[in-house]
Design a protein around this motif. Structure first.
Motif, PDB file in Angstrom:
ATOM      1  N   THR A 208       0.961  -1.242  -0.027  1.00 10.76           N
ATOM      2  CA  THR A 208      -0.060   0.048   0.714  1.00 10.76           C
ATOM      3  C   THR A 208       0.824   0.905  -0.295  1.00 10.76           C
ATOM      4  O   THR A 208       1.826   0.942   0.156  1.00 10.76           O
ATOM      5  CB  THR A 208      -1.291  -0.112   1.053  1.00 10.76           C
ATOM      6  OG1 THR A 208      -0.470   0.599   2.370  1.00 10.76           O
ATOM      7  CG2 THR A 208      -1.589  -1.290   1.607  1.00 10.76           C
ATOM      8  N   ASN A 209       0.328   2.650  -0.326  1.00 12.03           N
ATOM      9  CA  ASN A 209       1.190   3.897  -0.169  1.00 12.03           C
ATOM     10  C   ASN A 209       1.696   3.973   1.104  1.00 12.03           C
ATOM     11  O   ASN A 209       2.588   4.610   1.996  1.00 12.03           O
ATOM     12  CB  ASN A 209       0.341   4.888  -0.201  1.00 12.03           C
ATOM     13  CG  ASN A 209      -1.397   4.871   0.309  1.00 12.03           C
ATOM     14  OD1 ASN A 209      -1.357   4.192   1.852  1.00 12.03           O
ATOM     15  ND2 ASN A 209      -1.732   6.102   0.289  1.00 12.03           N
ATOM     16  N   GLU A 213       5.669   6.244   2.887  1.00 12.02           N
ATOM     17  CA  GLU A 213       4.986   7.150   3.997  1.00 12.02           C
ATOM     18  C   GLU A 213       5.839   6.711   5.456  1.00 12.02           C
ATOM     19  O   GLU A 213       6.998   7.920   5.975  1.00 12.02           O
ATOM     20  CB  GLU A 213       3.623   7.029   4.525  1.00 12.02           C
ATOM     21  CG  GLU A 213       3.734   7.938   6.017  1.00 12.02           C
ATOM     22  CD  GLU A 213       2.130   7.951   5.729  1.00 12.02           C
ATOM     23  OE1 GLU A 213       1.717   8.610   7.022  1.00 12.02           O
ATOM     24  OE2 GLU A 213       1.193   8.086   4.731  1.00 12.02           O
TER      25      GLU A 213
END
Length: 222
Positions: A208-209, A213
């Motif tokens: 995922t993103n 991050e």
């Protein structure tokens, strides 16, 4: 609210060299109102709210070792991720949302398909060409695993009386040390001197993103 940490000390020099470490927001919860349950559980308070995923919340629940210690200062130097949510309301909201979805099998499967960013490959030795001659093997594997995860989620919610829902009898916000290996796409929890591999956390971070991050300003991996 003061920041507290689950004491952790990565003992392996190799771990310290190969992993990027971050302190992720979590909570320690007790469910004493559920059949007198005495265990303490580590509740995710970062991945689930960031991804808006009630599925992630409960696939990431883990029973804590009885000797886990909470301290007022980080025991290991690493980036401290800001807390996304403070109380247990997120847990109870996700429990209600997920339990409602689980009552409808087709809705539940759709929810899992949308919330589990994983790819599945059928092991060759388990293919059954006679029974499934016209179905994509990877689809079969994914469907089977999704059904298994549905059962796991039901068991978790029932086991902690969150299907009722009965709120936790104790809720303590903490940070937990996580080590990320970008080469192997693996995530590990560190509790005390133990390194605990987490397949679910690996999937929700590296597919995922959240990967960018968390690794954007983390330690440089080798």
């Amino acid at each position: 609210m003061s920041t507290t940490f689950i004491w952790a000390e990565p003992g392996s020099v190799d771990d310290q060299r190969r992993l990027a470490f971050v302190w992720l927001p979590a909570a320690i919860a007790e469910f004493g109102g559920c059949k007198g349950r005495r265990d303490k559980y580590l509740i995710d308070c970062y991945v689930a709210p960031k991804l808006n995923s009630s599925v992630a919340r409960f696939l990431l629940i883990r029973r804590l070792p009885r000797n886990a210690q909470v301290v007022g200062e980080p025991s290991f130097s690493a980036r401290i991720i800001e807390r996304v949510e403070q109380g247990m309301s997120g847990l109870l909201s996700d429990a209600s949302r997920l339990w409602s979805a689980l009552s409808n099998p087709s809705t539940a499967l759709k929810l899992l398909e949308e919330n589990i960013p994983e790819e599945y490959v059928e092991p060759r030795q388990q293919r059954n060409i006679l029974r499934f001659p016209f179905t994509d093997p990877s689809v079969r594997v994914r469907e089977r695993i999704l059904h298994v995860n549905l059962g796991i989620l039901r068991d978790i919610l029932r086991g902690l009386c969150l299907d009722k829902p009965v709120p936790p009898t104790m809720w303590q916000p903490v940070h937990v040390l996580v080590g990320l290996n970008v080469k192997d796409n693996q995530a590990y929890l560190f509790v005390g001197k133990s390194r605990i591999a987490s397949k679910a956390l690996s999937v929700f971070i590296f597919k995922t993103n959240l990967r960018g991050e968390l690794l954007g300003s983390a330690n440089i991996l080798k």
